[in-house]
Design an enzyme around this catalytic site. Structure first.
Site, PDB file in Angstrom:
ATOM      1  N   HIS A  88       0.867  -1.185   0.000  1.00  0.00           N
ATOM      2  CA  HIS A  88       0.000   0.000   0.000  1.00  0.00           C
ATOM      3  C   HIS A  88       0.900   1.231   0.000  1.00  0.00           C
ATOM      4  O   HIS A  88       1.714   1.408   0.924  1.00  0.00           O
ATOM      5  CB  HIS A  88      -0.917  -0.011   1.228  1.00  0.00           C
ATOM      6  CG  HIS A  88      -1.873  -1.161   1.219  1.00  0.00           C
ATOM      7  ND1 HIS A  88      -2.057  -2.009   2.284  1.00  0.00           N
ATOM      8  CD2 HIS A  88      -2.691  -1.622   0.231  1.00  0.00           C
ATOM      9  CE1 HIS A  88      -2.963  -2.927   1.968  1.00  0.00           C
ATOM     10  NE2 HIS A  88      -3.350  -2.720   0.724  1.00  0.00           N
ATOM     11  N   GLU A 138       1.727   3.859   3.005  1.00  0.00           N
ATOM     12  CA  GLU A 138       2.151   3.335   4.309  1.00  0.00           C
ATOM     13  C   GLU A 138       3.668   3.478   4.375  1.00  0.00           C
ATOM     14  O   GLU A 138       4.429   2.574   4.037  1.00  0.00           O
ATOM     15  CB  GLU A 138       1.664   1.894   4.457  1.00  0.00           C
ATOM     16  CG  GLU A 138       0.125   1.845   4.391  1.00  0.00           C
ATOM     17  CD  GLU A 138      -0.461   0.440   4.487  1.00  0.00           C
ATOM     18  OE1 GLU A 138       0.286  -0.534   4.650  1.00  0.00           O
ATOM     19  OE2 GLU A 138      -1.705   0.338   4.384  1.00  0.00           O
ATOM     20  N   GLU A 151       2.005  -4.762  11.087  1.00  0.00           N
ATOM     21  CA  GLU A 151       1.474  -3.392  11.103  1.00  0.00           C
ATOM     22  C   GLU A 151       2.319  -2.555  12.056  1.00  0.00           C
ATOM     23  O   GLU A 151       2.381  -2.824  13.257  1.00  0.00           O
ATOM     24  CB  GLU A 151       0.013  -3.392  11.586  1.00  0.00           C
ATOM     25  CG  GLU A 151      -0.933  -4.236  10.735  1.00  0.00           C
ATOM     26  CD  GLU A 151      -1.288  -3.596   9.392  1.00  0.00           C
ATOM     27  OE1 GLU A 151      -1.029  -2.383   9.219  1.00  0.00           O
ATOM     28  OE2 GLU A 151      -1.821  -4.326   8.527  1.00  0.00           O
ATOM     29  N   HIS A 165       3.460  -3.114   6.838  1.00  0.00           N
ATOM     30  CA  HIS A 165       2.378  -2.161   6.575  1.00  0.00           C
ATOM     31  C   HIS A 165       2.283  -1.164   7.726  1.00  0.00           C
ATOM     32  O   HIS A 165       2.953  -1.303   8.754  1.00  0.00           O
ATOM     33  CB  HIS A 165       1.026  -2.895   6.484  1.00  0.00           C
ATOM     34  CG  HIS A 165       0.867  -3.744   5.273  1.00  0.00           C
ATOM     35  ND1 HIS A 165      -0.081  -3.493   4.305  1.00  0.00           N
ATOM     36  CD2 HIS A 165       1.528  -4.859   4.863  1.00  0.00           C
ATOM     37  CE1 HIS A 165       0.001  -4.405   3.350  1.00  0.00           C
ATOM     38  NE2 HIS A 165       0.966  -5.255   3.669  1.00  0.00           N
TER      39      HIS A 165
HETATM   40  O1  LIG Z   1      -5.725  -0.219   8.642  1.00  0.00           O
HETATM   41  C1  LIG Z   1      -6.282  -0.785   7.717  1.00  0.00           C
HETATM   42  O2  LIG Z   1      -7.512  -0.714   7.551  1.00  0.00           O
HETATM   43  C2  LIG Z   1      -5.516  -1.637   6.728  1.00  0.00           C
HETATM   44  C3  LIG Z   1      -4.044  -1.827   7.024  1.00  0.00           C
HETATM   45  C4  LIG Z   1      -3.573  -2.923   6.077  1.00  0.00           C
HETATM   46  O3  LIG Z   1      -3.226  -2.620   4.963  1.00  0.00           O
HETATM   47  N1  LIG Z   1      -3.698  -4.174   6.524  1.00  0.00           N
HETATM   48  C5  LIG Z   1      -3.543  -5.308   5.656  1.00  0.00           C
HETATM   49  C6  LIG Z   1      -3.722  -6.567   6.466  1.00  0.00           C
HETATM   50  C7  LIG Z   1      -3.472  -7.807   5.638  1.00  0.00           C
HETATM   51  C8  LIG Z   1      -3.782  -9.116   6.367  1.00  0.00           C
HETATM   52  O4  LIG Z   1      -4.940  -9.313   6.749  1.00  0.00           O
HETATM   53  O5  LIG Z   1      -2.861  -9.926   6.537  1.00  0.00           O
HETATM   54  C9  LIG Z   1      -4.592  -5.253   4.550  1.00  0.00           C
HETATM   55  O6  LIG Z   1      -5.733  -4.860   4.831  1.00  0.00           O
HETATM   56  O7  LIG Z   1      -4.257  -5.613   3.425  1.00  0.00           O
HETATM   57 ZN    ZN Z   2      -1.359  -1.933   4.233  1.00  0.00          ZN
END
Ligand SMILES: O=C(O)CCC(=O)N[C@@H](CCC(=O)O)C(=O)O
Ligand code: ZN
Length: 350
Positions: free
Chosen positions: A68, A71, A229, A165
């Site tokens: 993303h 980020e 994260e 991320h």
């Molecule tokens: O904060 C958020 O809403 C999204 C942050 C983010 O990009 N998280 C990933 C997590 C991926 C996973 O579930 O392993 C995403 O949503 O792609």
């Molecule tokens: Zn992300």
């Protein structure tokens, strides 16, 4: 002088692979060179650079960021590591593949350009009847680069992938990791100890397959793989990098040491959560009853409204059910919210 050798001279002198990638948003001709310490540097594509040290190695490490584009903290960490390796200031002891996933989305300071890259892995980039776009093509290529990297390493080696991320919202637990669904295989204490050393003591255990990059490398390549994260989304230059000092030091140790000894495992060091459910947005009319600044890990009482999707209302069905990644703006059919509940460790851990 060819265009290739021009970019190579500059890259060798400045180590700035991030700028090179941002200046070549979707494609960069492959190329290679060797550092004076014997490390082979291979540029596979824009945002994809591999380092193979001369010494014998045991771990194949993939470090991805900018899946993303907005980020930025993980991008800054990887940018610094790449520069230090190319400039000879950081000597590697392991093979490493760095990936800046979506350079164009970095340039426009957005999560993605047309489509969320992290919903396109594990084959979801190529679907009959769905038109390809740059992100779909990129997801397919990134899978191939990771696949080639692990295959060239060989079978009997440790494989890991940390997909870095930052969260859109603030989080009660500022750093946390998502452990992809392992299809019954045990979780690894050694990986939790690595995460703890990174300053990440909170881990969510997924219970179903996903279309994420970390699930792909875990499921397809058997890698110890996590989405990590690191705090909240901020523009370049506004991250308090001191908050990531432990993460950076641990990543440096991982790639520059033959072996790293982590603190002995103690379950009480961790806050573990099981994913309770995933709520998808299926209607245009989708909303949350809580404000945009409600943080990840905010818990709700049983019976509280969590989300409204058209005519469907979702209520907390467990006391303390907590919200993760609420996002009402996702495309129809995609995950708009995860909820989690505390997890007591069972014996499915080695
Ligand atoms: O904060 C958020 O809403 C999204 C942050 C983010 O990009 N998280 C990933 C997590 C991926 C996973 O579930 O392993 C995403 O949503 O792609
Ligand atoms: Zn992300």
């Amino acid at each position: 002088m060819t265009a290739n050798s021009e970019y190579l001279n500059e890259l060798q002198q400045q180590g700035d692979f991030l700028t090179l990638s941002r200046n070549n948003e979707w494609h960069l001709a492959p190329s290679a060179f060797t550092l004076s310490n014997g490390t082979t540097v291979t540029i596979h594509d824009t945002g994809v650079i591999e380092f193979q040290p001369k010494c014998a190695t045991t771990i194949d490490v993939v470090l991805s960021s900018a899946i993303h584009g907005n980020e930025t903290a993980p991008i800054e960490i990887c940018d610094e590591l790449i520069k230090r390796i190319i400039l000879g200031d950081l000597q590697l002891a392991q093979r490493v593949l760095f990936i800046f996933g979506n350079p164009q989305s970095i340039n426009i300071d957005k999560r993605f350009v047309e489509e969320n890259l992290n919903r396109l892995f594990n084959g979801h980039h190529t679907v009959e009847g769905v038109k390809m776009n740059n992100e779909r093509t990129r997801a397919a290529k990134l899978e191939q680069y990771v696949s080639d990297f692990y295959q060239r390493g060989g079978q009997q080696r440790e494989r890991c992938h940390y997909d870095l991320h930052t969260a859109i919202r603030g989080s009660k637990n500022d750093k946390f990791a998502v452990y992809p669904f392992l299809h019954g295989k045990p979780w690894k204490k050694s990986q939790l100890q690595f995460l703890l050393s990174c300053g990440v003591n909170t881990v969510l255990m997924m219970k179903s397959p996903a279309t994420t990059f970390s699930y792909y490398s875990s499921f397809v390549h058997g890698a110890d793989s996590f989405t990590v994260e690191l705090g909240q989304v901020k523009p370049f230059g506004e991250n308090d990098m001191s908050r990531f000092a432990k993460t950076k030091a641990t990543l440096i140790a991982l790639i520059s040491q033959k072996e790293v000894i982590y603190k002995e495992f103690d379950a009480s060091d961790f806050e573990l959560f099981a994913v309770h459910r995933s709520i998808n947005r299926t209607e245009h009319d989708f909303s949350f009853p809580f404000s945009d600044d409600a943080e990840n890990f905010t818990g709700f009482s049983k019976g509280d409204l969590l989300a409204t999707d058209g005519q469907t209302c979702y209520y907390a069905d467990v006391e303390g059910e907590a919200i993760i990644f609420p996002n009402a703006d996702v495309a129809l059919g995609q995950r708009a919210l995860l909820t989690v509940i505390p997890l007591q460790l069972t014996d499915n851990i080695i």
